[in-house]
Scaffold this motif. Structure first.
Motif, PDB file in Angstrom:
ATOM      1  N   ASN A  81       0.981  -1.299  -0.133  1.00 51.27           N
ATOM      2  CA  ASN A  81      -0.041   0.111  -0.060  1.00 51.27           C
ATOM      3  C   ASN A  81       0.809   1.370  -0.066  1.00 51.27           C
ATOM      4  O   ASN A  81       0.669   2.400  -0.677  1.00 51.27           O
ATOM      5  N   ALA A  82       1.932   1.388   0.631  1.00 50.59           N
ATOM      6  CA  ALA A  82       2.951   2.424   0.823  1.00 50.59           C
ATOM      7  C   ALA A  82       3.618   2.684  -0.598  1.00 50.59           C
ATOM      8  O   ALA A  82       3.476   3.866  -0.954  1.00 50.59           O
ATOM      9  N   VAL A  83       3.777   1.427  -1.189  1.00 48.60           N
ATOM     10  CA  VAL A  83       4.549   1.662  -2.639  1.00 48.60           C
ATOM     11  C   VAL A  83       3.254   2.099  -3.517  1.00 48.60           C
ATOM     12  O   VAL A  83       3.608   3.177  -4.328  1.00 48.60           O
ATOM     13  N   LEU A  84       2.129   1.513  -3.438  1.00 46.34           N
ATOM     14  CA  LEU A  84       1.085   2.255  -4.445  1.00 46.34           C
ATOM     15  C   LEU A  84       0.934   3.541  -3.963  1.00 46.34           C
ATOM     16  O   LEU A  84       0.696   4.377  -5.020  1.00 46.34           O
ATOM     17  N   ARG A  85       0.832   4.091  -2.645  1.00 45.18           N
ATOM     18  CA  ARG A  85       0.397   5.328  -2.374  1.00 45.18           C
ATOM     19  C   ARG A  85       1.509   6.379  -3.140  1.00 45.18           C
ATOM     20  O   ARG A  85       1.207   7.314  -3.688  1.00 45.18           O
ATOM     21  N   ALA A  86       2.909   6.021  -2.929  1.00 45.56           N
ATOM     22  CA  ALA A  86       4.170   6.583  -3.613  1.00 45.56           C
ATOM     23  C   ALA A  86       3.570   6.988  -5.208  1.00 45.56           C
ATOM     24  O   ALA A  86       3.812   7.852  -5.693  1.00 45.56           O
ATOM     25  N   GLU A  87       3.430   5.634  -5.685  1.00 47.98           N
ATOM     26  CA  GLU A  87       3.347   5.642  -7.125  1.00 47.98           C
ATOM     27  C   GLU A  87       2.076   6.489  -7.593  1.00 47.98           C
ATOM     28  O   GLU A  87       2.247   7.211  -8.602  1.00 47.98           O
TER      29      GLU A  87
END
Length: 388
Positions: free
Chosen positions: A47-53
């Protein structure tokens, strides 16, 4: 762009999955709980990776032109493929599902598109950083110029204060004259005003000369324009490029100058430290020289004492050899002779003591007779007689 919406739609699904797992966590074992904890951590990381993306895609979309965001019509081949899939499906539910899958496949971003977006965002970020760096450098240069000007003004004020204290205040404190002090202050300020007027006149003449030079340059430029030698836009661009190059060189020279100043400061600190070390080593050398001198004097004394000890040792060895020779030549007397000599020695000692006692008695009798004789002489009027 559709990948962004698809990932944003995936977040509620993940949250629903987490809620379902939270309801059933009481009915599972410890191993399953650990597995679920690891799964939750993995979901949080994803989720953190998706949020940054998603943030990156939002920044990219905010920079785009709104006209580029209008969806393009589908191509004929894609429409035909979608129609064939709808005919094969046979049913309204399957038709909608197939249409949704086709649209999702069309709206997903490829790996090349993602890399392109990331590269553009990286370039934009670098440009923003460069702009921020340039603006910061301009602000810093302005502050440095302001500080330099303030330092110059401060030096001028200190110089003026020192001159006033030297020429006026010190004299007033010494003479204590009110009228003379006021005249002195007025004369000092008149001199300062005349000096300022002279400086203003010099600057005015310099300004007039610069104005004359400016008019001459404008006249030359006008003559060149009339003769067809006017500067064009390309020349101005070339001058701008050369100006930017010269500014870069000036910045490089300023950086080199700053680096050399820092190097000079470090060198001065090292030189001061070496001077301190040299001073300490000089003091230590003086102490060592005095110690060496005292040790040399002590060594000379020790050598003299050694020579004296050698002489005494030679004398002692000579005496020792003499005594050893006497000891070697010594002959022990006979026992009867030793007894006879011992008896005669005892008799002689006894006779000596007897004679010493007799001498003491005779001396005491002599003193008594001398005193009696002196008394008789005094009674007869004669002088005293001393005993021999």
């Amino acid at each position: 762009m559709a990948g962004l919406s698809r990932r944003s739609n995936r977040l509620p699904t993940c949250l629903f999955t987490l809620a379902t797992m939270a309801e059933t966590v009481q009915d599972v074992s410890e191993a399953d709980k650990r597995h679920l904890v690891e799964l939750v951590k993995e979901l949080r990381r994803s989720n953190a990776v998706l949020r940054a993306e998603t943030d990156m895609y939002e920044r990219y979309i905010s920079r785009l032109d709104p006209r580029d965001l209008v969806p393009q019509p589908l191509s004929d081949s894609l429409g035909a493929a979608a129609a064939s899939q709808l005919e094969i499906g046979g049913g309204r539910g399957r038709k909608m599902k197939t249409r949704t899958m086709a649209l999702e496949q069309l709206q997903r971003l490829t790996l090349e598109q993602k890399c392109d977006v990331a590269q553009r965002e990286l370039d934009e970020t670098k440009e923003d950083l460069e702009k921020l760096k340039e603006s910061s450098e301009r602000v810093l240069n302005n502050y440095k110029a302001t500080l330099e000007e303030a330092d110059i003004r401060l030096v001028e004020v200190k110089k003026a204060s020192y001159e006033f204290d030297r020429d006026v205040a010190k004299v007033l404190r010494e003479k204590r004259g009110v009228m003379m002090g006021a005249e002195k202050v007025i004369r000092y300020f008149d001199d300062r005003m005349r000096a300022k007027d002279t400086l203003v006149e010099k600057l005015r003449l310099k300004n007039a000369a610069l104005h004359v030079q400016k008019r001459k340059l404008q006249l030359q430029l006008r003559q060149k324009e009339e003769m067809g030698e006017a500067l064009h836009e390309v020349d101005f661009q070339q001058l701008k490029i050369e100006n930017s190059q010269y500014l870069e060189r000036i910045d490089e020279r300023n950086q080199d100058l700053l680096r050399l100043k820092l190097l000079a400061g470090n060198t001065l600190q090292v030189l001061n430290s070496y001077k301190k070390k040299l001073q300490s080593m000089t003091c230590e050398s003086k102490l060592l020289s005095s110690d060496i001198t005292s040790r040399k004097e002590m060594l000379v004394k020790i050598e003299e004492e050694t020579l004296q000890a050698e002489e005494e040792r030679a004398k002692a060895e000579t005496l020792n050899r003499k005594l050893r020779g006497q000891l070697a030549d010594f002959r022990v007397p006979h026992v009867l002779q030793y007894i006879t000599a011992k008896a005669s020695h005892s008799q002689l000692e006894q006779s000596v003591r007897a004679w010493e006692r007799k001498v003491e008695i005779s001396e005491m009798a002599l003193k008594t007779h001398t005193k009696t004789w002196n008394k008789l002489k005094e009674a007869a009027g004669a002088g005293p007689v001393t005993a021999r």
